[in-house]
Each structure stands twice: as structure tokens, then as C-alpha cells.
Design a protein around this motif. Structure first.
Motif, PDB file in Angstrom:
ATOM      1  N   ILE A 105       6.860  -5.016   9.065  1.00  0.00           N
ATOM      2  CA  ILE A 105       6.223  -5.559   7.857  1.00  0.00           C
ATOM      3  C   ILE A 105       7.211  -5.579   6.700  1.00  0.00           C
ATOM      4  O   ILE A 105       7.379  -6.595   6.009  1.00  0.00           O
ATOM      5  CB  ILE A 105       4.985  -4.719   7.474  1.00  0.00           C
ATOM      6  CG1 ILE A 105       3.918  -4.825   8.551  1.00  0.00           C
ATOM      7  CG2 ILE A 105       4.433  -5.175   6.118  1.00  0.00           C
ATOM      8  CD1 ILE A 105       2.746  -3.877   8.334  1.00  0.00           C
ATOM      9  N   LEU A 106       7.893  -4.439   6.473  1.00  0.00           N
ATOM     10  CA  LEU A 106       8.847  -4.380   5.372  1.00  0.00           C
ATOM     11  C   LEU A 106      10.040  -5.290   5.636  1.00  0.00           C
ATOM     12  O   LEU A 106      10.510  -5.982   4.723  1.00  0.00           O
ATOM     13  CB  LEU A 106       9.328  -2.943   5.142  1.00  0.00           C
ATOM     14  CG  LEU A 106      10.360  -2.787   4.016  1.00  0.00           C
ATOM     15  CD1 LEU A 106       9.775  -3.210   2.681  1.00  0.00           C
ATOM     16  CD2 LEU A 106      10.891  -1.352   3.942  1.00  0.00           C
ATOM     17  N   ALA A 107      10.547  -5.287   6.859  1.00  0.00           N
ATOM     18  CA  ALA A 107      11.705  -6.115   7.185  1.00  0.00           C
ATOM     19  C   ALA A 107      11.423  -7.591   6.884  1.00  0.00           C
ATOM     20  O   ALA A 107      12.250  -8.288   6.280  1.00  0.00           O
ATOM     21  CB  ALA A 107      12.079  -5.928   8.654  1.00  0.00           C
ATOM     22  N   PRO A 138       7.265  -3.226  -2.431  1.00  0.00           N
ATOM     23  CA  PRO A 138       7.176  -3.201  -0.970  1.00  0.00           C
ATOM     24  C   PRO A 138       7.892  -2.000  -0.339  1.00  0.00           C
ATOM     25  O   PRO A 138       7.418  -1.454   0.661  1.00  0.00           O
ATOM     26  CB  PRO A 138       7.843  -4.517  -0.549  1.00  0.00           C
ATOM     27  CG  PRO A 138       7.627  -5.425  -1.710  1.00  0.00           C
ATOM     28  CD  PRO A 138       7.770  -4.541  -2.909  1.00  0.00           C
ATOM     29  N   VAL A 139       9.024  -1.588  -0.908  1.00  0.00           N
ATOM     30  CA  VAL A 139       9.731  -0.409  -0.390  1.00  0.00           C
ATOM     31  C   VAL A 139       8.871   0.838  -0.560  1.00  0.00           C
ATOM     32  O   VAL A 139       8.737   1.657   0.363  1.00  0.00           O
ATOM     33  CB  VAL A 139      11.097  -0.231  -1.089  1.00  0.00           C
ATOM     34  CG1 VAL A 139      11.711   1.125  -0.745  1.00  0.00           C
ATOM     35  CG2 VAL A 139      12.049  -1.350  -0.685  1.00  0.00           C
ATOM     36  N   LEU A 140       8.261   0.991  -1.734  1.00  0.00           N
ATOM     37  CA  LEU A 140       7.440   2.176  -1.983  1.00  0.00           C
ATOM     38  C   LEU A 140       6.149   2.140  -1.164  1.00  0.00           C
ATOM     39  O   LEU A 140       5.666   3.193  -0.712  1.00  0.00           O
ATOM     40  CB  LEU A 140       7.136   2.295  -3.471  1.00  0.00           C
ATOM     41  CG  LEU A 140       8.370   2.439  -4.369  1.00  0.00           C
ATOM     42  CD1 LEU A 140       7.959   2.590  -5.826  1.00  0.00           C
ATOM     43  CD2 LEU A 140       9.233   3.626  -3.943  1.00  0.00           C
ATOM     44  N   ALA A 141       5.608   0.956  -0.949  1.00  0.00           N
ATOM     45  CA  ALA A 141       4.442   0.839  -0.073  1.00  0.00           C
ATOM     46  C   ALA A 141       4.805   1.239   1.357  1.00  0.00           C
ATOM     47  O   ALA A 141       3.987   1.835   2.076  1.00  0.00           O
ATOM     48  CB  ALA A 141       3.899  -0.592  -0.098  1.00  0.00           C
ATOM     49  N   GLU A 142       6.037   0.938   1.751  1.00  0.00           N
ATOM     50  CA  GLU A 142       6.509   1.344   3.077  1.00  0.00           C
ATOM     51  C   GLU A 142       6.619   2.867   3.170  1.00  0.00           C
ATOM     52  O   GLU A 142       6.287   3.461   4.217  1.00  0.00           O
ATOM     53  CB  GLU A 142       7.868   0.713   3.364  1.00  0.00           C
ATOM     54  CG  GLU A 142       8.531   1.185   4.656  1.00  0.00           C
ATOM     55  CD  GLU A 142       7.917   0.575   5.909  1.00  0.00           C
ATOM     56  OE1 GLU A 142       8.392   0.898   7.006  1.00  0.00           O
ATOM     57  OE2 GLU A 142       6.967  -0.229   5.796  1.00  0.00           O
ATOM     58  N   VAL A 143       7.062   3.518   2.100  1.00  0.00           N
ATOM     59  CA  VAL A 143       7.104   4.982   2.075  1.00  0.00           C
ATOM     60  C   VAL A 143       5.702   5.542   2.319  1.00  0.00           C
ATOM     61  O   VAL A 143       5.498   6.456   3.119  1.00  0.00           O
ATOM     62  CB  VAL A 143       7.666   5.484   0.729  1.00  0.00           C
ATOM     63  CG1 VAL A 143       7.484   7.002   0.588  1.00  0.00           C
ATOM     64  CG2 VAL A 143       9.140   5.122   0.601  1.00  0.00           C
ATOM     65  N   ARG A 144       4.742   4.975   1.628  1.00  0.00           N
ATOM     66  CA  ARG A 144       3.347   5.414   1.793  1.00  0.00           C
ATOM     67  C   ARG A 144       2.871   5.160   3.224  1.00  0.00           C
ATOM     68  O   ARG A 144       2.180   5.985   3.823  1.00  0.00           O
ATOM     69  CB  ARG A 144       2.467   4.667   0.789  1.00  0.00           C
ATOM     70  CG  ARG A 144       1.027   5.146   0.717  1.00  0.00           C
ATOM     71  CD  ARG A 144       0.329   4.578  -0.526  1.00  0.00           C
ATOM     72  NE  ARG A 144      -1.064   4.961  -0.577  1.00  0.00           N
ATOM     73  CZ  ARG A 144      -2.070   4.213  -0.149  1.00  0.00           C
ATOM     74  NH1 ARG A 144      -1.819   2.984   0.348  1.00  0.00           N
ATOM     75  NH2 ARG A 144      -3.319   4.627  -0.217  1.00  0.00           N
TER      76      ARG A 144
END
Length: 215
Positions: free
Chosen positions: A45-47, A73-79
Motif C-alpha cells: 500500500i505504501l509502496a 502516508p508514511v506515518l499511516a504506515e507506521v500505525r
């Protein structure tokens, strides 16, 4: 300084020199703080999101575009990587002490709590978005980290170190604050080639605190 004047100052008015003088900080700018941190593979998803958004955000070249299309999007990926066990806040007011200028809205705040309707201690990290000037954002980030430290202390949270980042979306620079020592990572990380490392750095302290809370 009156309270009214202090409110007008806020985090954004702090240079690094002003933050150092105002809060008695000891700066350490000599170490690569996260050299031993392992990267974490981004999800599909992030990629895909970054592949679609990177050129768009840099073409628009505004702080808002970079925040929305790259940083969020990067921080959503952390979550996502932490199974949604953290709180993630964007553009939220975080006012702790107007007399010291510790008042204003923060770009992004991450807490080691699933509470999402309001900020709950412990707050672990703050991320400041800057259009093109990383160095100019260091003082703002440092002042916000001081506010986070105070917030956690008021809640009697047993958290010894808080983290911060200043980022253009494409370039990330990290900081760590423990007591009065502010360490600024000597290394900068580039989203295009080092997204796995950026994720690893953001996730490691959160994983540590979440594990401690689960005990």
C-alpha cells in the motif's frame, strides 16, 4: 514577556539557538543516532502510494502537498505496521505553557496509545513538516519536544526519551531528547531510497513503549 506575547510566539518562532537558550539544552550533533536500527519493509500500500505521490508532491512543492502526499502516508504506515495500537494526530493544538511559548498547532504527533479523540500520554514523537529547509525546523521541533516532555511528566509517564523529526517529505532528519540533552542525528535519510530505514527509526521507540505498556 506577557502571556499574550508568548502565545504569539509559539513553537514556530523558535530557532535552534533560541530553543537552546530558553530551555537550557545541551546539544549533541556529532552522532549517527540510528545507525544500528534495521529497516522495515514497507507494505504494498505504501509502496504504491509513494510511487504515485512522489512526483506530484515535489511538483506542487508546497508544505501542505508534501504533508498530505508523502508524510501522512508514511506515518499511516507506521500505525499500520504497529497494528493500529498508536495514536496519530495531524494539525492538532498542543499547548502546554504559554509563558514559555510552548503553544501552537503541531504538524504530527504520535502517542503510544490507541486513543484517537484526544492526545494521551505517553507522546513518543513529533514530526514537523518543512517545505525545503530542514535546519530552519530544528528549533521548532526542539521546542515541541520540550512540550512533549512536560506533557509526559505531568501525566507521570515513565518515558525517559522523546523523539522528533523535521522533514520535507523527501528528506528526514531525526532528533532525540532526554532530560536536557538534545541529540540531532548527523545523518539525513531520503525517502526515495531509504523508506525502509525511515520506517525502522519511527517504529523502534514506539514498539519499545508499546511492549513496556503490555507488561
Amino acid at each position: 514577556m506577557t502571556t499574550k506575547e508568548a502565545i504569539a510566539v509559539g513553537y514556530r518562532e523558535f530557532t535552534l539557538a533560541k530553543a537552546k537558550a530558553s530551555f537550557g539544552l545541551v546539544l549533541d550533533e556529532t552522532k549517527s543516532l540510528f545507525q544500528q536500527v534495521s529497516g522495515i519493509q514497507p507494505s504494498a500500500i505504501l509502496a504504491q502510494t509513494l510511487e504515485e505521490n512522489l512526483a506530484l508532491a515535489t511538483a506542487i512543492n508546497s508544505e501542505k502537498a508534501r504533508s498530505e502526499f508523502l508524510i501522512a502516508p508514511v506515518l499511516a504506515e507506521v500505525r499500520r505496521q504497529l497494528n493500529y495500537r498508536i495514536g496519530l494526530f495531524s494539525g492538532t493544538e498542543f499547548s502546554l505553557d504559554a509563558a514559555q511559548g510552548l503553544t501552537e498547532y503541531c504538524d504530527f504527533i504520535i502517542s503510544a496509545s490507541q486513543e484517537q479523540y484526544f492526545i494521551t500520554a505517553p507522546v513518543v514523537a513529533v514530526i514537523e513538516a518543512k517545505n525545503d529547509n530542514i535546519v530552519a525546523g530544528l528549533g521548532q521541533c526542539a521546542a515541541t519536544m520540550i512540550a512533549v516532555q512536560l506533557f509526559n511528566q505531568q501525566d507521570e509517564s515513565d518515558i525517559k526519551q522523546v523523539y522528533g523529526a523535521v522533514t520535507t517529505g523527501t528528506v528526514w532528519k531525526f532528533l532525540a531528547l532526554q532530560e536536557k540533552r538534545l541529540s540531532i542525528d548527523a545523518t539525513e535519510y531520503y525517502l526515495k531510497d531509504e523508506v525502509d530505514k525511515i520506517l525502522g527509526i519511527l517504529i523502534k521507540p514506539l514498539h519499545h513503549y508499546l511492549s513496556a505498556l503490555a507488561v
